[in-house]
Design a protein around this motif. Structure first.
Motif, PDB file in Angstrom:
ATOM      1  N   ILE A  89      -0.093   3.804  -7.223  1.00  0.00           N
ATOM      2  CA  ILE A  89       0.258   2.649  -6.378  1.00  0.00           C
ATOM      3  C   ILE A  89      -0.980   2.123  -5.656  1.00  0.00           C
ATOM      4  CG2 ILE A  89       1.544   2.032  -4.264  1.00  0.00           C
ATOM      5  CD1 ILE A  89       3.730   3.891  -5.290  1.00  0.00           C
ATOM      6  N   ASP A  90      -1.888   3.041  -5.329  1.00  0.00           N
ATOM      7  CA  ASP A  90      -3.078   2.607  -4.578  1.00  0.00           C
ATOM      8  C   ASP A  90      -4.301   2.390  -5.474  1.00  0.00           C
ATOM      9  OD1 ASP A  90      -3.114   5.268  -5.153  1.00  0.00           O
ATOM     10  OD2 ASP A  90      -3.713   5.955  -3.154  1.00  0.00           O
ATOM     11  N   LEU A  91      -4.128   2.388  -6.791  1.00  0.00           N
ATOM     12  CA  LEU A  91      -5.263   2.079  -7.666  1.00  0.00           C
ATOM     13  C   LEU A  91      -5.332   0.564  -7.875  1.00  0.00           C
ATOM     14  CD1 LEU A  91      -5.258   4.905 -10.391  1.00  0.00           C
ATOM     15  CD2 LEU A  91      -6.388   4.834  -8.170  1.00  0.00           C
ATOM     16  N   PRO A  92      -6.510   0.065  -8.296  1.00  0.00           N
ATOM     17  CA  PRO A  92      -6.655  -1.398  -8.432  1.00  0.00           C
ATOM     18  C   PRO A  92      -5.668  -2.003  -9.438  1.00  0.00           C
ATOM     19  CG  PRO A  92      -8.786  -0.279  -8.612  1.00  0.00           C
ATOM     20  CD  PRO A  92      -7.751   0.790  -8.587  1.00  0.00           C
ATOM     21  N   GLU A  93      -5.196  -3.184  -9.106  1.00  0.00           N
ATOM     22  CA  GLU A  93      -4.225  -3.861  -9.978  1.00  0.00           C
ATOM     23  C   GLU A  93      -4.780  -4.144 -11.361  1.00  0.00           C
ATOM     24  OE1 GLU A  93      -1.299  -6.828  -7.944  1.00  0.00           O
ATOM     25  OE2 GLU A  93      -3.158  -6.774  -6.766  1.00  0.00           O
ATOM     26  N   LYS A  94      -6.103  -4.428 -11.423  1.00  0.00           N
ATOM     27  CA  LYS A  94      -6.659  -4.785 -12.740  1.00  0.00           C
ATOM     28  C   LYS A  94      -6.615  -3.605 -13.721  1.00  0.00           C
ATOM     29  CE  LYS A  94     -11.533  -4.061 -11.598  1.00  0.00           C
ATOM     30  NZ  LYS A  94     -12.901  -4.474 -11.799  1.00  0.00           N
ATOM     31  N   PHE A  95      -6.390  -2.415 -13.207  1.00  0.00           N
ATOM     32  CA  PHE A  95      -6.249  -1.255 -14.101  1.00  0.00           C
ATOM     33  C   PHE A  95      -4.793  -0.779 -14.169  1.00  0.00           C
ATOM     34  CE2 PHE A  95     -10.716  -0.654 -12.508  1.00  0.00           C
ATOM     35  CZ  PHE A  95     -11.328  -1.042 -13.704  1.00  0.00           C
ATOM     36  N   GLY A  96      -3.879  -1.614 -13.745  1.00  0.00           N
ATOM     37  CA  GLY A  96      -2.461  -1.251 -13.841  1.00  0.00           C
ATOM     38  C   GLY A  96      -1.900  -0.603 -12.590  1.00  0.00           C
ATOM     39  N   GLY A  97      -2.717  -0.435 -11.567  1.00  0.00           N
ATOM     40  CA  GLY A  97      -2.242   0.162 -10.321  1.00  0.00           C
ATOM     41  C   GLY A  97      -1.495  -0.861  -9.483  1.00  0.00           C
ATOM     42  N   GLY A  98      -1.004  -0.397  -8.344  1.00  0.00           N
ATOM     43  CA  GLY A  98      -0.242  -1.292  -7.477  1.00  0.00           C
ATOM     44  C   GLY A  98      -1.107  -2.056  -6.485  1.00  0.00           C
ATOM     45  N   GLY A  99      -2.357  -1.613  -6.318  1.00  0.00           N
ATOM     46  CA  GLY A  99      -3.276  -2.303  -5.409  1.00  0.00           C
ATOM     47  C   GLY A  99      -2.866  -2.216  -3.942  1.00  0.00           C
ATOM     48  N   ILE A 100      -2.050  -1.214  -3.607  1.00  0.00           N
ATOM     49  CA  ILE A 100      -1.567  -1.114  -2.217  1.00  0.00           C
ATOM     50  C   ILE A 100      -2.149   0.135  -1.557  1.00  0.00           C
ATOM     51  CG2 ILE A 100       0.477  -0.859  -0.748  1.00  0.00           C
ATOM     52  CD1 ILE A 100       2.105  -2.018  -3.105  1.00  0.00           C
ATOM     53  N   ASN A 101      -2.912  -0.046  -0.503  1.00  0.00           N
ATOM     54  CA  ASN A 101      -3.474   1.107   0.206  1.00  0.00           C
ATOM     55  C   ASN A 101      -2.599   1.479   1.385  1.00  0.00           C
ATOM     56  OD1 ASN A 101      -5.852   1.965  -1.164  1.00  0.00           O
ATOM     57  ND2 ASN A 101      -6.705  -0.044  -0.662  1.00  0.00           N
ATOM     58  N   ASP A 102      -1.532   2.138   1.100  1.00  0.00           N
ATOM     59  CA  ASP A 102      -0.573   2.457   2.159  1.00  0.00           C
ATOM     60  C   ASP A 102       0.114   3.761   1.773  1.00  0.00           C
ATOM     61  OD1 ASP A 102       1.589   2.677   3.860  1.00  0.00           O
ATOM     62  OD2 ASP A 102       2.081   0.543   3.823  1.00  0.00           O
ATOM     63  N   TYR A 103      -0.282   4.844   2.405  1.00  0.00           N
ATOM     64  CA  TYR A 103       0.234   6.167   2.038  1.00  0.00           C
ATOM     65  C   TYR A 103       1.755   6.272   2.208  1.00  0.00           C
ATOM     66  CZ  TYR A 103       1.207  11.128   2.037  1.00  0.00           C
ATOM     67  OH  TYR A 103       1.757  12.351   1.762  1.00  0.00           O
ATOM     68  N   ARG A 104       2.320   5.390   3.034  1.00  0.00           N
ATOM     69  CA  ARG A 104       3.756   5.496   3.287  1.00  0.00           C
ATOM     70  C   ARG A 104       4.588   5.368   2.007  1.00  0.00           C
ATOM     71  NH1 ARG A 104       3.707   1.309   8.189  1.00  0.00           N
ATOM     72  NH2 ARG A 104       2.054   0.494   6.854  1.00  0.00           N
ATOM     73  N   PHE A 105       4.044   4.616   1.020  1.00  0.00           N
ATOM     74  CA  PHE A 105       4.772   4.516  -0.251  1.00  0.00           C
ATOM     75  C   PHE A 105       4.751   5.870  -0.981  1.00  0.00           C
ATOM     76  CE2 PHE A 105       3.784   0.094   0.695  1.00  0.00           C
ATOM     77  CZ  PHE A 105       5.008  -0.510   0.438  1.00  0.00           C
ATOM     78  N   ASN A 106       3.605   6.524  -0.930  1.00  0.00           N
ATOM     79  CA  ASN A 106       3.513   7.853  -1.557  1.00  0.00           C
ATOM     80  C   ASN A 106       4.434   8.833  -0.839  1.00  0.00           C
ATOM     81  OD1 ASN A 106       1.034   6.257  -1.719  1.00  0.00           O
ATOM     82  ND2 ASN A 106       0.284   7.886  -3.027  1.00  0.00           N
ATOM     83  N   GLN A 107       4.449   8.711   0.478  1.00  0.00           N
ATOM     84  CA  GLN A 107       5.303   9.589   1.285  1.00  0.00           C
ATOM     85  C   GLN A 107       6.770   9.434   0.878  1.00  0.00           C
ATOM     86  OE1 GLN A 107       5.303   8.529   5.449  1.00  0.00           O
ATOM     87  NE2 GLN A 107       6.629  10.214   6.043  1.00  0.00           N
ATOM     88  N   ILE A 108       7.179   8.179   0.694  1.00  0.00           N
ATOM     89  CA  ILE A 108       8.575   7.914   0.316  1.00  0.00           C
ATOM     90  C   ILE A 108       8.903   8.602  -1.004  1.00  0.00           C
ATOM     91  CG2 ILE A 108      10.109   6.077  -0.549  1.00  0.00           C
ATOM     92  CD1 ILE A 108       8.822   4.286   1.696  1.00  0.00           C
ATOM     93  N   MET A 109       7.971   8.518  -1.963  1.00  0.00           N
ATOM     94  CA  MET A 109       8.225   9.173  -3.248  1.00  0.00           C
ATOM     95  C   MET A 109       8.382  10.685  -3.059  1.00  0.00           C
ATOM     96  SD  MET A 109       5.695   6.995  -5.767  1.00  0.00           S
ATOM     97  CE  MET A 109       5.998   8.008  -7.181  1.00  0.00           C
ATOM     98  N   GLY A 110       7.477  11.259  -2.288  1.00  0.00           N
ATOM     99  CA  GLY A 110       7.545  12.695  -2.025  1.00  0.00           C
ATOM    100  C   GLY A 110       8.872  13.080  -1.399  1.00  0.00           C
ATOM    101  N   GLU A 111       9.320  12.288  -0.442  1.00  0.00           N
ATOM    102  CA  GLU A 111      10.585  12.595   0.241  1.00  0.00           C
ATOM    103  C   GLU A 111      11.768  12.512  -0.718  1.00  0.00           C
ATOM    104  OE1 GLU A 111      11.078   9.996   3.580  1.00  0.00           O
ATOM    105  OE2 GLU A 111       9.249  10.701   4.555  1.00  0.00           O
ATOM    106  N   GLU A 112      11.765  11.465  -1.536  1.00  0.00           N
ATOM    107  CA  GLU A 112      12.938  11.240  -2.393  1.00  0.00           C
ATOM    108  C   GLU A 112      13.094  12.309  -3.469  1.00  0.00           C
ATOM    109  OE1 GLU A 112      15.446   9.281  -1.738  1.00  0.00           O
ATOM    110  OE2 GLU A 112      14.388   8.618   0.062  1.00  0.00           O
TER     111      GLU A 112
END
Ligand SMILES: Cc1cc2nc3c(=O)[nH]c(=O)nc-3n(C[C@H](O)[C@H](O)[C@H](O)COP(=O)(O)OP(=O)(O)OC[C@H]3O[C@@H](n4cnc5c(N)ncnc54)[C@H](O)[C@@H]3O)c2cc1C
Length: 382
Positions: A54-77
């Protein structure tokens, strides 16, 4: 519980990810537990749905979002759906390995690897621990000797998560052994490199759907283009990235405890003894009240740390505090939840027994409780 760090975008993301977990993971969890490994196509499905990098650059297929809260949500779920172990391979890939690629890859390496890292065709692992050393990273004995345009890698690693499924392994090796921690570099070893062999999928007390393996390197020629960042900087890179790894484990510890609490609450309301629900005995009420209270404190601290990480301000000491306390809490609370299930709690078919087995290691990997307390204590000037 009110969790003010999350905004509307996060909640929408949580809903979408929850659906992914329910559809693509929950139905297969028992098969993966039996097989001792998740299917590789789980990574591909996660990649197709935008849940890798999610936090990798969009041009390489990532989400381009630098926000750990999204990763946290995945971990929680993962934990809240009872598939924490099966999800931990994705968690390791996203939150522990990819930050190294994001921080230290040069442009050529990004182009070579990132599309595969985000579409799920390249699964990652990180190999620091060795048969002879785990906590004392500066004492690793794997060596990488420069020879022309490559490094010749020799040594063995153990307990490596994603050890069987991985295509790219970040290997910590001594490039200047006499310099101890100042002489460690990180090399990317690829699946088919000659001299790279995997041992068996290790049999563990719990966490059966997570593949954990020994890795062996015998005169593996790793091209210089596979050096991550600068030579001899590996120890510092690991110290920089370990707080996120530790927070990740802490998130899982709290979410896993929440899940155990939820199923136990249902159980003690339904199960009767002496003509009343077992939850109505004072001891049960007090135990559940204590866990409910500690969960509130735990979530608040985790959320504080998550926001700090998102803002680039999480310290090694805070991450160490979060890791040791939440994982010790998890072990203690889940043990109490199991006790409240009586004999059924000890039966494999009851999810609480799996949570009890799977949770035990949380205070060991990613840095033991004792090492975490060392970090906190040293920061007190002691
Ligand atoms: C399921 C699982 C998955 C893992 N995944 C990975 C992975 O993907 N990659 C990877 O590199 N590693 C991985 N590990 C390894 C893990 O990180 C190590 O096991 C851990 O760091 C502890 O190292 P050790 O096992 O060598 O224990 P040791 O370092 O030998 O420690 C033994 C005991 O001594 C204590 N101790 C050590 N030093 C001190 C000290 N200074 N003060 C006080 N007490 C101390 C420890 O706390 C522990 O109680 C995994 C382990 C497991 C079990």
């Amino acid at each position: 519980m009110d969790r003010p760090i999350f905004e509307e975008d996060h909640e929408l993301f949580r809903g979408t990810f929850k659906q992914f977990v329910e559809k693509e993971m929950v139905p297969y969890n028992e098969i993966w537990e039996e097989n001792g490994i998740v299917d590789r196509d789980l990574f591909q499905k996660a990649g197709e749905s935008g849940f890798l990098g999610i936090d990798l650059p969009e041009k390489f297929g990532g989400g381009g979002i630098n926000d750990y809260r999204f990763n946290q949500i995945m971990g929680e779920e993962f934990d809240l759906a009872g598939v924490a172990t099966a999800g931990s391979g994705i968690g390791l890939h996203n939150d522990i390995c990819l930050p190294y690629f994001k921080e230290y890859c040069n442009e050529e390496q990004m182009e070579r690897w990132m599309p595969g890292l985000t579409n799920g065709s390249l699964i990652t692992a990180i190999a620091m621990s060795e048969p002879g050393t785990g906590s004392d990273l500066a004492s690793i004995s794997t060596t990488a000797v420069k020879d022309g345009e490559s490094y010749v890698l020799n040594g063995a690693k153990t307990f490596i998560s994603n050890g069987i499924n991985s295509d790219l392994v970040i290997v910590a090796a001594k490039t200047q052994p006499e310099a101890r921690h100042r002489g460690i570099s990180l090399l990317i070893v690829e699946r088919d490199m000659e001299g790279f062999e995997r041992g068996r999928n290790l049999e563990k007390v719990g966490r059966h759907s997570q593949d954990t393996a020994e890795l062996f390197f015998t005169d593996v020629r790793v091209p210089s283009e596979n050096l991550l960042g600068e030579e001899n900087q590996g120890f510092y890179y690991m110290m920089f990235n370990l707080p996120q790894e530790r927070l990740n484990i802490a998130v899982s510890a709290v979410a896993g405890t929440q899940y155990a609490f939820n199923i136990t609450l249902d159980y003690v309301k339904e199960r009767h003894a002496f003509g009343q629900p077992v939850g109505s005995f004072q001891n049960s009420r007090f135990k559940m009240a204590e866990i409910a209270t500690e969960l509130e404190f735990a979530w608040a601290f985790i959320d504080k740390c998550s926001l700090a990480l998102t803002q680039g301000e999480l310290t090694a000491e805070e991450a160490a505090m979060a890791k040791w306390w939440t994982t010790e809490f998890q072990k203690r609370a889940i043990d109490e939840c199991l006790q409240l299930h009586g004999g059924y709690g000890y039966m494999d078919e009851y999810p609480i027994s799996r949570l009890w087995r799977d949770g035990r290691v949380q205070s060991i990997y990613g840095g033991t409780t004792e090492i975490m307390k060392e970090i906190v204590g040293r920061n007190l000037g002691l």
